[in-house]
Design a protein around this motif. Structure first.
Motif, PDB file in Angstrom:
ATOM      1  N   LYS A 313       0.834  -1.204   0.000  1.00 41.86           N
ATOM      2  CA  LYS A 313       0.000   0.000   0.000  1.00 41.86           C
ATOM      3  C   LYS A 313       0.865   1.249   0.000  1.00 41.86           C
ATOM      4  O   LYS A 313       1.897   1.308   0.678  1.00 41.86           O
ATOM      5  N   CYS A 314       0.432   2.243  -0.774  1.00 44.04           N
ATOM      6  CA  CYS A 314       1.098   3.548  -0.766  1.00 44.04           C
ATOM      7  C   CYS A 314       0.499   4.382   0.352  1.00 44.04           C
ATOM      8  O   CYS A 314      -0.719   4.612   0.375  1.00 44.04           O
ATOM      9  N   LEU A 315       1.318   4.840   1.271  1.00 44.17           N
ATOM     10  CA  LEU A 315       0.814   5.613   2.399  1.00 44.17           C
ATOM     11  C   LEU A 315       0.449   7.040   2.003  1.00 44.17           C
ATOM     12  O   LEU A 315      -0.232   7.738   2.753  1.00 44.17           O
ATOM     13  N   TYR A 319      -2.699   3.816  -2.894  1.00 40.63           N
ATOM     14  CA  TYR A 319      -2.705   2.838  -3.987  1.00 40.63           C
ATOM     15  C   TYR A 319      -2.461   1.451  -3.404  1.00 40.63           C
ATOM     16  O   TYR A 319      -1.592   1.254  -2.549  1.00 40.63           O
ATOM     17  N   LEU A 320      -3.228   0.455  -3.889  1.00 39.21           N
ATOM     18  CA  LEU A 320      -3.107  -0.917  -3.400  1.00 39.21           C
ATOM     19  C   LEU A 320      -2.559  -1.818  -4.495  1.00 39.21           C
ATOM     20  O   LEU A 320      -2.930  -1.695  -5.664  1.00 39.21           O
ATOM     21  N   GLU A 326       6.861  -0.230  -5.834  1.00 37.70           N
ATOM     22  CA  GLU A 326       6.787   1.217  -6.042  1.00 37.70           C
ATOM     23  C   GLU A 326       5.397   1.603  -6.551  1.00 37.70           C
ATOM     24  O   GLU A 326       4.818   0.914  -7.392  1.00 37.70           O
ATOM     25  N   CYS A 327       4.891   2.719  -6.048  1.00 38.70           N
ATOM     26  CA  CYS A 327       3.580   3.206  -6.478  1.00 38.70           C
ATOM     27  C   CYS A 327       3.692   3.778  -7.892  1.00 38.70           C
ATOM     28  O   CYS A 327       4.494   4.688  -8.124  1.00 38.70           O
ATOM     29  N   PRO A 328       2.896   3.289  -8.844  1.00 39.18           N
ATOM     30  CA  PRO A 328       2.979   3.796 -10.218  1.00 39.18           C
ATOM     31  C   PRO A 328       2.373   5.188 -10.373  1.00 39.18           C
ATOM     32  O   PRO A 328       2.593   5.840 -11.387  1.00 39.18           O
ATOM     33  N   LEU A 329       1.644   5.652  -9.372  1.00 43.21           N
ATOM     34  CA  LEU A 329       0.997   6.958  -9.459  1.00 43.21           C
ATOM     35  C   LEU A 329       1.889   8.077  -8.953  1.00 43.21           C
ATOM     36  O   LEU A 329       2.062   9.100  -9.610  1.00 43.21           O
ATOM     37  N   PRO A 333       7.590   4.617  -2.387  1.00 41.75           N
ATOM     38  CA  PRO A 333       7.711   3.179  -2.098  1.00 41.75           C
ATOM     39  C   PRO A 333       6.434   2.644  -1.452  1.00 41.75           C
ATOM     40  O   PRO A 333       5.801   3.335  -0.644  1.00 41.75           O
ATOM     41  N   LEU A 334       6.035   1.442  -1.846  1.00 46.55           N
ATOM     42  CA  LEU A 334       4.858   0.808  -1.255  1.00 46.55           C
ATOM     43  C   LEU A 334       5.253   0.101   0.034  1.00 46.55           C
ATOM     44  O   LEU A 334       6.338  -0.480   0.133  1.00 46.55           O
ATOM     45  N   HIS A 335       4.353   0.144   1.015  1.00 47.18           N
ATOM     46  CA  HIS A 335       4.618  -0.479   2.315  1.00 47.18           C
ATOM     47  C   HIS A 335       3.813  -1.765   2.459  1.00 47.18           C
ATOM     48  O   HIS A 335       2.653  -1.818   2.052  1.00 47.18           O
TER      49      HIS A 335
END
Length: 379
Positions: A313-315, A319-320, A326-329, A333-335
């Protein structure tokens, strides 16, 4: 037992300006000690330091939050008992002199929210997931009504009608017997009507979704004729039993009927999901469901109650994803999160989508992906 009135009480808390501490804890029975829960609460408060600091700029709010923190930590350390619990929700607002603890029927995600409003979405999800129903036991002179919700039972009404005693004196060709029989029939009819009216009053107060009718077959079948059509629509089953059984026995027998109904509904829902998948109006599995969510296609999210899957998840933008780092938006970094499905449920509810649950007692979730969606438009 959580009631609509208590939910309304929490909603009314939104009208104030004082900070409210909302704590949700997932129960694990004897797997963890009280010290483990103390550390969990400590970590949750640490994660919310910035939110707490924002409120603490006001002296009164700072005092309130300190008192809330102290009260919650004290409760977890000295009073918390997980016996019979699967989850817990605590709401504390020292500034409003408000403190409430709710036992929950299933495990919830550990979460601490500090805000001016009561965070009730997990509770509302429970109301969507579980049905409130009424079990009615009747015979020709008595009626008992029970409200059942979230695995708990409460007896509300008990009606006992004492019929007038008539001496059986036979008349010419049984005329006296016929008159007494008509009188008894009229009294039984009045009793059923009285019980039906009491049941309708109970429905207006508690708005139960389902109804179970019990007693001896000859009695409840006659009583059913006196029911308002609105109540008949909520009938899900019958319970052949004596009226003197205990409240605990009523609960046990009623839950068996509820389980069977939910199982059939789950099977029907999966059948529909499979049929619509062939028409490209449904998807199943985590990846397909996430893709549909991002496109805004989801009409109804279908979730197995027993299915958990970790994810990312992007904090920043929420984004899920299942595996990406990595968040494409926003390129953040995704957690890692322990339960991707839980966050997906919260996200689709935010989009105004419906969530439907499948009870998966046999562990078959992986056969259909554990999560799926009925779509607004074709893939």
């Amino acid at each position: 037992m959580i009631s609509f009135r208590q939910i309304e009480e929490l909603i009314e808390m939104k009208q104030g300006t004082e900070p409210i501490v909302n704590l949700y804890l997932g129960g694990e029975g004897n797997r963890y000690s009280k010290k483990d829960y103390e550390n969990t609460v400590k970590d949750l408060f640490k994660e919310r330091e910035k939110e707490i600091e924002a409120f603490s700029k006001d002296k009164a709010h700072k005092v309130s939050l300190e008192k809330d923190s102290e009260r919650i930590r004290q409760y977890v350390k000295e009073e918390l008992d997980w016996k019979g619990k699967k989850g817990l929700a605590i709401f504390s607002c020292f500034g409003k002199d408000f403190w409430q603890v709710y036992s929950l029927p299933r495990k919830v995600k550990n979460l601490l929210v500090v805000d001016r409003t009561a965070y009730i979405r997990p509770l509302m999800n429970l109301f969507d997931e579980y049905r409130r129903f009424c079990t009615v036991l009747v015979d020709k002179t008595k009626a008992r009504t029970f409200e059942i919700f979230l695995g708990e039972i409460e007896e509300h009404t008990q009606i006992v009608d004492q019929f007038s005693k008539k001496e059986r004196v036979g008349g010419w060709k049984g005329y006296g017997d016929n008159k007494i029989e008509r009188h008894l029939t009229e009294e039984i009819h009045r009793h059923f009507k009285k019980a039906s009216e009491a049941l309708m009053d109970l429905f207006k107060q508690y708005h139960f979704d389902w109804m179970i009718l019990g007693g001896h077959h000859s009695d409840f079948s006659e009583f059913e004729k006196a029911l308002h059509p609105f109540l008949k629509e909520r009938m899900i089953g019958h319970l052949e039993t004596d009226l003197h059984i205990s409240k605990e026995e009523v609960l046990e027998k009623s839950l068996v009927i509820e389980h069977d109904v939910l199982k059939r509904q789950g099977e029907d829902l999966l059948k529909r999901l499979n049929e619509l998948s062939g028409e490209k109006m449904a998807v199943s599995g985590v990846l397909g469901t996430l893709a549909a969510f991002r496109r805004g296609q989801i009409h109804s999210l279908v979730v197995s109650k027993e299915y958990l899957v970790p994810g990312m998840k992007c904090l920043k933008c929420h984004y899920l994803d299942r595996d990406n780092k990595e968040c494409p938006l926003c390129k953040e970094p995704l957690h890692p999160i322990p339960d991707l499905i839980d966050d997906l449920i919260e996200a689709v509810v935010g989009q105004g989508c419906k969530v439907e649950y499948v009870w998966d007692k046999n562990g078959r979730a992986k056969e259909w992906g554990g999560v799926g969606a009925i779509l607004r438009f074709k893939v």
